[in-house]
Design a protein around this motif. Structure first.
Motif, mmCIF file in Angstrom:
data_model
loop_
_atom_site.group_PDB
_atom_site.id
_atom_site.type_symbol
_atom_site.label_atom_id
_atom_site.label_comp_id
_atom_site.label_asym_id
_atom_site.label_seq_id
_atom_site.Cartn_x
_atom_site.Cartn_y
_atom_site.Cartn_z
ATOM 1 N N TYR A 73 0.840 -1.203 0.000
ATOM 2 C CA TYR A 73 0.000 0.000 0.000
ATOM 3 C C TYR A 73 0.875 1.254 0.000
ATOM 4 O O TYR A 73 0.595 2.230 -0.710
ATOM 5 C CB TYR A 73 -0.917 -0.023 1.218
ATOM 6 N N LEU A 74 1.937 1.228 0.774
ATOM 7 C CA LEU A 74 2.835 2.371 0.837
ATOM 8 C C LEU A 74 3.548 2.594 -0.491
ATOM 9 O O LEU A 74 3.670 3.732 -0.956
ATOM 10 C CB LEU A 74 3.858 2.184 1.966
ATOM 11 N N LYS A 75 3.995 1.513 -1.120
ATOM 12 C CA LYS A 75 4.657 1.662 -2.420
ATOM 13 C C LYS A 75 3.683 2.199 -3.474
ATOM 14 O O LYS A 75 4.053 2.992 -4.338
ATOM 15 C CB LYS A 75 5.250 0.310 -2.874
ATOM 16 N N PHE A 76 2.442 1.755 -3.403
ATOM 17 C CA PHE A 76 1.402 2.261 -4.305
ATOM 18 C C PHE A 76 1.230 3.768 -4.114
ATOM 19 O O PHE A 76 1.162 4.538 -5.073
ATOM 20 C CB PHE A 76 0.091 1.528 -4.000
ATOM 21 N N THR A 77 1.169 4.194 -2.854
ATOM 22 C CA THR A 77 1.034 5.618 -2.547
ATOM 23 C C THR A 77 2.225 6.411 -3.048
ATOM 24 O O THR A 77 2.070 7.502 -3.621
ATOM 25 C CB THR A 77 0.882 5.824 -1.028
ATOM 26 N N ALA A 78 3.427 5.887 -2.828
ATOM 27 C CA ALA A 78 4.648 6.591 -3.234
ATOM 28 C C ALA A 78 4.666 6.815 -4.739
ATOM 29 O O ALA A 78 5.066 7.889 -5.218
ATOM 30 C CB ALA A 78 5.878 5.807 -2.799
ATOM 31 N N CYS A 84 -10.867 7.972 -11.690
ATOM 32 C CA CYS A 84 -10.663 7.433 -13.021
ATOM 33 C C CYS A 84 -11.870 6.620 -13.465
ATOM 34 O O CYS A 84 -12.915 6.626 -12.835
ATOM 35 C CB CYS A 84 -9.435 6.518 -12.997
ATOM 36 N N ASN A 85 -11.689 5.915 -14.590
ATOM 37 C CA ASN A 85 -12.569 4.796 -14.948
ATOM 38 C C ASN A 85 -11.812 3.512 -14.652
ATOM 39 O O ASN A 85 -10.589 3.484 -14.627
ATOM 40 C CB ASN A 85 -12.914 4.790 -16.443
ATOM 41 N N ALA A 115 -4.546 7.803 -7.547
ATOM 42 C CA ALA A 115 -5.806 7.825 -6.808
ATOM 43 C C ALA A 115 -5.612 7.421 -5.355
ATOM 44 O O ALA A 115 -6.290 7.941 -4.460
ATOM 45 C CB ALA A 115 -6.822 6.901 -7.486
ATOM 46 N N VAL A 116 -4.683 6.498 -5.096
ATOM 47 C CA VAL A 116 -4.399 6.099 -3.712
ATOM 48 C C VAL A 116 -3.748 7.253 -2.962
ATOM 49 O O VAL A 116 -4.090 7.544 -1.804
ATOM 50 C CB VAL A 116 -3.512 4.848 -3.685
#
Length: 630
Positions: A82-87, A451-452, A560-561
Motif C-alpha cells: 500500500y505504501l509503495k502504491f502511494t509513493a 478514473c474509470n 488515486a491512492v
C-alpha cells in the motif's frame, strides 16, 4: 421539467460497440478484448498478499504459508504494498507540479509562456513572505518558481502550503507526525520503509502513506494547480461540449491527452493561428478542431472552452472514429495500445515527454524553450495527415452534451455570493454556501473524483451516484475523469437543475450553475482541499465536522491512492467503489476503514455495490448534520 435529457450509459455503450465494429474491419485491438484475456485477475495481487521486493521470493501468503521467507506476515506485506502504491502516485502528481514550476521559471514577457494571472502570483508571494514592491512580474515569477522547486528537496521544515489549512488540521498533522517534509524526501522515505528488512508494522506503513499523500495534495499537486493558474489563467465558468460528437468530420481533428497543460495550451494557441487554419483549408478541411481526453482535456476545457471528447476509457475511441489526424500526449494514463491502434488508421500518435515514451509513436520532445515551434510542427503534421483519411472507416457518434466548466475556488465563491441575502464580502468568502447548508437548502457536498476502471461498468457509478446525490439536494464537485463522465451525461448542463431536489434546484437557478461543478483535473483536487479549509475557517468548524465527503467509485491508478490518503488525512471521509488491494490483511483494512479516524478524524469506506455506496455517503452527511444540530 422541460426538454432536458441525460445521455445514458447504454447510449455510450452502443456508440462504442459501433466503433469496435470499425476496429474489427482493420484488426484493431481494444481494452474490452484485453480485459477478457486478463480475467480472472490474480487474487494474490488483488488482496495485496504477494511480495516481490527481494529476490528470495516472490512470496505469497496462504494458509499453508502464512509468512514470507524473511518472516514478514500478511499485514506487513499488505502495508508495504500500500505504501509503495502511494509513493508511486505521490511521485507522479508531484513531478507534474515540478514541471509546472519549471515552466513558470521559463516564463517571460516575450517568451512562449507568460504570466496570465499576476494577481494570483502576488497573493502567493505575499503568502510565502516574499517582498513584491517594485519587482518586475517576471522576476517575481522566477523567484516564486525557484522557491517552489525547493519544496521538493529542502533539508528542513514542512510544506509551505500546509499553513492554508485550519489550525486544528495543522495540529493533527503535527501530533500524528504526518506533516510532509520535502516532497522528494517523503517519496524516498516511503520506498526506503518498504524495502526488504525495514518496516513491517502496519501502523507505521499507513502513517507514512498518509504523509506521502499529503506531500502530494498539499505540496506537488497544489503547486501544479496554483502555478498553472498563474501561467494560464485561473479558471472561470465557460461553456463547452462533451462526448465524442465534439469531433468534426470536415475538420482536422487533433486530440490532446494526458495531464500537463503546458503542451496542450500551446497546441490550442497554434490551432487558432489564422495561417495554420488557412493551411488546413488548402488541404480540403474546413478548419481545425482541438478536443481533449483525460485531465489534459479538463485543463484546456476550463480555461479555453475546448470540448471534451471523453475520459480515460474513451482514449481508444477517438482513434476508432477514423477521423483523428493526431492524438498528442504528454504524461500519465496513456495507453501504450494507442501506438498499434493508430497504425490501423491514418492517425499520428505523437508522444512529447521523455517520461512517457512509447513504441509505435512519433516522439517530439516538448520543452518551454521550443514549445512554440514544437506546437506549430505538431499542428502542421496533423493538417498534412488530413488527406490520408480512409472515408470508409469514418464514424463519429452523433452524441454530445452542453457543459459549463471552470469552477475554481475563486469562481465558486463568486457565483455563490448571489445565492443568499448576505452582504457580499468584497474579499470573497464561503459564507453563502455555508448558509445554504445550515438552512437545509443544501444537505451537503460530495467531491467526486477519480478514473474509470473496467472492473466497474465505465461511467455508470459516477453518473448514477451523482443523479441520486443531486436529487437529495447534495451538490457535487467533480474533477478528473469523474467530471468528464458528468459532462458526457449532461450533468454539467445548467438545465440539469430539473432533475435536482427542490433545494439544489433553487440554488442552481439563483447562482446560474449546474448541479455538478467542474473543478478541473486530478491535480486540482488540491482546490477541493482549499475549499474545505475555507469552509471550516468561515464556519468555525473543523473540516471533519463539515457535511462533506469524498468519493472515487471507479478509481484505478496509484495517483488515486495518494489522493485518497491526502483527502482522508485532511479530515474528509472518503468512499471507494474499488478495493485498494488491502483486503488480504484484516489489520490494514481495519486501520484504513476505522483505526485512522483516531488519527485524522476521517476514514475510508469501501463498498462495491453502488446503491449501498451512495446510501452510505448520504447517511454520513446526515450524521454530520445531526451532530451539528442542522
Amino acid at each position: 421539467m422541460g426538454n432536458f435529457k441525460l445521455t445514458t450509459v447504454e447510449e455510450f455503450e452502443a456508440a462504442t460497440a459501433r466503433l469496435l465494429e470499425t476496429g474489427a474491419k482493420v484488426g484493431a485491438d481494444a481494452w474490452q478484448f484485453r480485459v477478457k484475456n486478463q480475467t480472472p485477475h490474480c487474487k494474490f495481487g488483488e488482496t495485496g498478499v504477494c511480495c516481490k521486493i527481494c529476490a528470495m521470493g516472490p512470496c505469497r501468503i496462504t494458509p499453508k504459508a502464512p509468512k514470507g521467507i524473511c518472516g514478514c506476515d500478511v499485514h506487513g506485506i499488505v502495508g508495504r504494498n500500500y505504501l509503495k502504491f502511494t509513493a508511486g502516485g505521490s511521485a507522479t502528481h508531484s513531478d507534474h507540479g515540478r514541471e509546472i514550476c519549471h515552466t513558470l521559471y521559463e516564463s517571460a514577457a516575450d517568451g512562449n509562456y507568460k504570466v496570465k494571472d499576476p494577481e494570483k502570483l502576488l497573493r502567493i508571494a505575499k503568502e510565502w513572505g516574499v517582498e513584491t514592491e517594485g519587482k518586475d512580474i517576471y522576476d517575481l515569477a522566477h523567484e516564486i518558481a525557484e522557491m517552489g522547486m525547493m519544496e521538493y528537496g529542502k533539508p528542513f521544515g514542512t510544506q509551505r502550503f500546509l499553513k492554508r489549512a485550519p489550525k486544528h488540521t495543522q495540529e493533527i498533522w503535527e501530533r500524528e507526525e504526518i506533516a510532509p517534509r520535502a516532497i522528494d524526501r517523503e517519496v524516498s522515505c516511503s520506498l526506503h520503509m518498504a524495502h526488504m528488512g525495514c518496516s513491517s508494522k502496519p501502523e507505521a506503513l499507513i502513517r507514512q502513506s498518509f504523509r506521502a499523500g499529503l506531500s502530494d495534495g498539499w505540496g506537488g499537486s497544489m503547486m501544479g494547480t496554483e502555478f498553472s493558474d498563474v501561467l494560464f489563467g485561473t479558471p472561470k465558468p465557460v461553456d463547452t461540449e462533451a462526448n465524442l460528437g465534439v469531433m468534426e468530420v470536415e475538420n482536422v481533428n487533433i486530440v490532446v491527452h494526458g495531464h500537463d497543460p503546458s503542451l496542450s495550451e500551446m497546441i490550442c494557441e497554434y490551432a487558432d493561428d489564422p495561417e495554420l487554419i488557412a493551411y488546413a483549408k488548402s488541404k480540403g478541411a474546413k478548419g481545425i478542431t482541438v478536443s481533449g481526453v483525460c485531465c489534459t482535456s479538463n485543463e484546456v476545457a476550463m480555461r479555453r472552452g475546448i470540448p471534451m471528447a471523453g475520459n480515460f476509457l474513451q482514449q481508444e475511441n477517438v482513434v476508432l472514429t477514423g477521423a483523428c489526424e493526431a492524438i498528442v500526449v504528454d504524461v500519465q494514463c496513456i495507453f501504450p495500445a494507442l501506438g498499434p491502434l493508430s497504425k490501423c488508421f491514418h492517425t499520428k500518435f505523437i508522444t512529447t515527454s521523455p517520461i512517457a515514451q512509447m513504441p509505435d509513436s512519433e516522439f517530439i520532445r516538448f520543452n518551454a524553450h521550443t514549445a512554440g515551434e514544437n506546437a506549430k510542427a505538431i499542428v502542421k503534421a496533423a493538417i498534412d495527415n488530413f488527406e490520408n483519411r480512409n472515408p470508409d472507416l469514418i464514424y463519429i457518434p452523433d452524441m454530445k452534451q452542453k457543459a459549463t466548466v471552470g469552477y475554481s475556488v475563486e469562481a465558486i465563491v463568486k457565483v455563490l455570493d448571489g445565492v443568499t441575502n448576505s452582504q457580499v464580502d468584497e474579499t470573497g468568502t464561503t459564507k453563502p454556501l455555508l448558509e445554504c447548508i445550515t438552512s437545509g437548502v443544501l444537505r451537503g457536498a460530495v467531491a467526486m473524483v477519480g478514473c474509470n476502471n473496467p472492473k466497474i461498468r465505465p461511467d455508470l457509478a459516477h453518473i448514477e451516484l451523482m443523479k441520486k446525490l443531486i436529487a437529495n439536494d447534495i451538490v457535487v464537485i467533480a474533477s478528473g475523469c469523474a467530471a468528464q463522465a458528468a459532462a458526457k451525461a449532461g450533468l454539467m448542463d445548467k438545465a440539469a437543475k430539473d432533475i435536482c431536489g427542490a433545494g439544489l434546484k433553487r440554488v442552481c437557478e439563483l447562482a446560474d450553475i449546474p448541479p455538478v461543478l467542474h473543478m478541473g483535473s486530478c491535480v486540482d483536487i488540491s482546490r477541493m482541499m482549499i475549499l474545505a479549509s475555507e469552509l471550516a475557517k468561515d464556519s468555525g468548524l473543523n473540516i471533519s465536522q463539515l457535511p462533506v465527503v469524498g468519493c472515487a467509485p471507479e478509481w484505478m491508478s496509484e495517483k488515486a491512492v495518494s489522493i485518497g490518503n491526502y483527502v482522508v488525512s485532511t479530515g474528509i471521509d472518503t468512499f471507494l467503489g474499488v478495493d485498494p488491494y488491502v483486503s488480504g490483511s484484516s489489520e490494514v483494512a481495519e486501520l484504513l476503514t476505522s483505526g485512522v479516524r483516531e488519527w485524522v478524524e476521517a476514514a475510508y469506506t469501501v463498498e462495491k455495490d453502488i446503491d449501498k455506496l451512495v446510501d452510505a455517503m448520504i447517511d454520513r452527511i446526515e450524521e454530520k448534520r445531526a451532530a451539528l444540530g442542522i
